[in-house]
Design a protein around this motif. Structure first.
Motif, PDB file in Angstrom:
ATOM      1  N   ASP A  21       0.835  -1.208   0.000  1.00 36.88           N
ATOM      2  CA  ASP A  21       0.000   0.000   0.000  1.00 36.88           C
ATOM      3  C   ASP A  21       0.865   1.252   0.000  1.00 36.88           C
ATOM      4  O   ASP A  21       1.661   1.450   0.921  1.00 36.88           O
ATOM      5  N   ASP A  23       0.698   4.904   0.586  1.00 33.83           N
ATOM      6  CA  ASP A  23      -0.077   6.032   1.118  1.00 33.83           C
ATOM      7  C   ASP A  23       0.891   7.066   1.687  1.00 33.83           C
ATOM      8  O   ASP A  23       2.100   6.974   1.461  1.00 33.83           O
ATOM      9  N   ALA A  24       0.367   8.044   2.438  1.00 30.37           N
ATOM     10  CA  ALA A  24       1.223   9.123   2.924  1.00 30.37           C
ATOM     11  C   ALA A  24       2.280   8.632   3.910  1.00 30.37           C
ATOM     12  O   ALA A  24       3.330   9.259   4.053  1.00 30.37           O
ATOM     13  N   SER A  25       2.019   7.501   4.575  1.00 26.50           N
ATOM     14  CA  SER A  25       3.011   7.026   5.530  1.00 26.50           C
ATOM     15  C   SER A  25       4.134   6.260   4.848  1.00 26.50           C
ATOM     16  O   SER A  25       5.202   6.080   5.415  1.00 26.50           O
ATOM     17  N   GLU A  53      -0.968  -2.752  -4.298  1.00 27.45           N
ATOM     18  CA  GLU A  53      -2.398  -2.970  -4.030  1.00 27.45           C
ATOM     19  C   GLU A  53      -3.190  -1.664  -3.961  1.00 27.45           C
ATOM     20  O   GLU A  53      -4.407  -1.656  -4.127  1.00 27.45           O
ATOM     21  N   TYR A  54      -2.476  -0.556  -3.675  1.00 29.79           N
ATOM     22  CA  TYR A  54      -3.193   0.676  -3.355  1.00 29.79           C
ATOM     23  C   TYR A  54      -2.284   1.870  -3.597  1.00 29.79           C
ATOM     24  O   TYR A  54      -1.094   1.819  -3.283  1.00 29.79           O
ATOM     25  N   ILE A  55      -2.852   2.936  -4.159  1.00 32.76           N
ATOM     26  CA  ILE A  55      -2.084   4.183  -4.298  1.00 32.76           C
ATOM     27  C   ILE A  55      -2.967   5.365  -3.918  1.00 32.76           C
ATOM     28  O   ILE A  55      -4.105   5.483  -4.390  1.00 32.76           O
ATOM     29  N   ALA A  56      -2.456   6.211  -3.031  1.00 32.89           N
ATOM     30  CA  ALA A  56      -3.163   7.436  -2.646  1.00 32.89           C
ATOM     31  C   ALA A  56      -2.470   8.620  -3.326  1.00 32.89           C
ATOM     32  O   ALA A  56      -1.446   8.447  -3.988  1.00 32.89           O
ATOM     33  N   SER A  57      -3.016   9.821  -3.134  1.00 38.79           N
ATOM     34  CA  SER A  57      -2.456  10.990  -3.822  1.00 38.79           C
ATOM     35  C   SER A  57      -1.009  11.248  -3.410  1.00 38.79           C
ATOM     36  O   SER A  57      -0.247  11.836  -4.177  1.00 38.79           O
ATOM     37  N   ALA A  58      -0.625  10.812  -2.208  1.00 41.50           N
ATOM     38  CA  ALA A  58       0.773  10.982  -1.780  1.00 41.50           C
ATOM     39  C   ALA A  58       1.703  10.235  -2.737  1.00 41.50           C
ATOM     40  O   ALA A  58       2.815  10.695  -3.018  1.00 41.50           O
ATOM     41  N   ARG A  61       1.902  12.194  -6.030  1.00 47.20           N
ATOM     42  CA  ARG A  61       2.799  13.353  -5.918  1.00 47.20           C
ATOM     43  C   ARG A  61       4.260  12.943  -6.120  1.00 47.20           C
ATOM     44  O   ARG A  61       5.065  13.721  -6.625  1.00 47.20           O
ATOM     45  N   VAL A  85      -5.631   0.626  -9.107  1.00 48.73           N
ATOM     46  CA  VAL A  85      -4.511   1.577  -9.169  1.00 48.73           C
ATOM     47  C   VAL A  85      -4.607   2.345 -10.487  1.00 48.73           C
ATOM     48  O   VAL A  85      -4.482   3.572 -10.537  1.00 48.73           O
TER      49      VAL A  85
ATOM     50  N   TYR B  47     -12.836   0.216  -2.675  1.00 51.74           N
ATOM     51  CA  TYR B  47     -11.520   0.841  -2.851  1.00 51.74           C
ATOM     52  C   TYR B  47     -11.648   2.364  -2.818  1.00 51.74           C
ATOM     53  O   TYR B  47     -10.890   3.063  -2.143  1.00 51.74           O
ATOM     54  N   GLU B  55      -7.572   9.892   2.205  1.00 53.11           N
ATOM     55  CA  GLU B  55      -7.114  11.212   1.749  1.00 53.11           C
ATOM     56  C   GLU B  55      -7.463  12.308   2.761  1.00 53.11           C
ATOM     57  O   GLU B  55      -6.639  13.167   3.065  1.00 53.11           O
TER      58      GLU B  55
END
Lengths: 108, 153
Positions: A21, A23-25, A53-58, A61, A85, B47, B55
């Motif tokens: 995953d 994410d921002a962390s 498995e997962y992508i956030a806006s972090a 960027r 994704v 998801y 977010e």
């Protein structure tokens, strides 16, 4: 799922295998690999995403950071990305700025 | 038809309180994924719901707590009824309404990456990812409310 990013450099091709995953962390780990890769001239940045498995806006960027750091002439390949994704990349228009492909073969 | 709110299986699944630090994102994700499973959402809706909450929680932690050197908690509460899954995310950081954020428009999203602005993508994905997103300021708390429709049989 725990994130990992592993860089391998072959001539002017930087290949990063991503899993888990993003994410921002965990984005800092990805960014650190990009910084390492950008230390030398890179023509292709190849991101192997089969196990991501997962992508956030972090994470998105970091892709912006990669493009800005490596220059417009470095092509970014997104290889084997999972459906959701890819959905996020499409929603944000990132699919227009990267090369989305199922496989990437490094020429000998 | 009257809507009834039913508790989801285990009572401790309905609430989660975690410290407002990035290391809490993993626990938040697990809680949200469990809620989407209890609601029977399909893969795509589940998801996007997880992404939406992640977010906004990230913004609270980074901009609300870390950048202002404030400490506080993030609390999540899940309500499930026949038609919808609702998640209420609260914090005690500075007042911040994601609905007032300047979101990227189609022109921004068509820009090549080297010309992209860094901000706004997360809130855009959050608001796009759910059927309804609401914000309220209640006393000293920010309350972000995410609603997604449950699949009909």
């Amino acid at each position: 799922m725990a994130f990992s990013a592993t860089l391998e450099t072959i001539n002017d091709i930087a290949q990063i295998t991503l899993s888990g995953d993003l994410d921002a962390s965990s984005a800092g780990l990805f960014k650190a690999e990009i910084e390492k890769a950008a230390g030398q001239p890179v023509k292709h940045l190849v991101l192997l995403m089969k196990d991501l498995e997962y992508i956030a806006s972090a994470g998105l960027r970091v892709l912006i950071f990669a493009k800005q750091k490596m220059g417009v002439h470095a092509d970014i390949y997104v290889v084997g990305a999972q459906e959701m994704v890819l959905d996020t990349l499409e929603k944000t228009g990132f699919d227009q700025s990267v090369i989305v492909t199922d496989t990437y073969v490094i020429a000998a | 038809m009257m809507q009834t709110t039913q508790p989801i299986e285990s009572s401790d699944m309905q609430f989660l309180t975690v410290p407002g630090v990035l290391d809490s994102l993993d626990e938040i994700a697990k809680f949200v994924i469990a809620a989407t499973q209890a609601a029977g959402l399909d893969k795509k809706a589940a998801y996007r719901f997880r992404l939406a909450v992640d977010e906004i929680a990230t913004n609270i932690i980074v901009h609300g707590y870390e950048e202002t050197a404030n400490e506080g908690d993030v609390t999540l509460q899940v309500e499930l009824n026949e038609h919808t899954l609702t998640l209420i995310l609260e914090d005690t950081a500075i007042s911040y309404n994601p609905n007032q954020h300047d979101l990227p428009d189609q022109e921004d999203l068509n820009e090549p990456l080297e010309k992209r602005k860094i901000g706004g993508l997360g809130v855009y994905l959050a608001i796009q990812g759910v059927d309804k997103f609401m914000y309220e300021r209640v006393g000293n708390r920010n309350r972000n409310i995410f609603v997604v429709n449950r699949p009909t049989d």
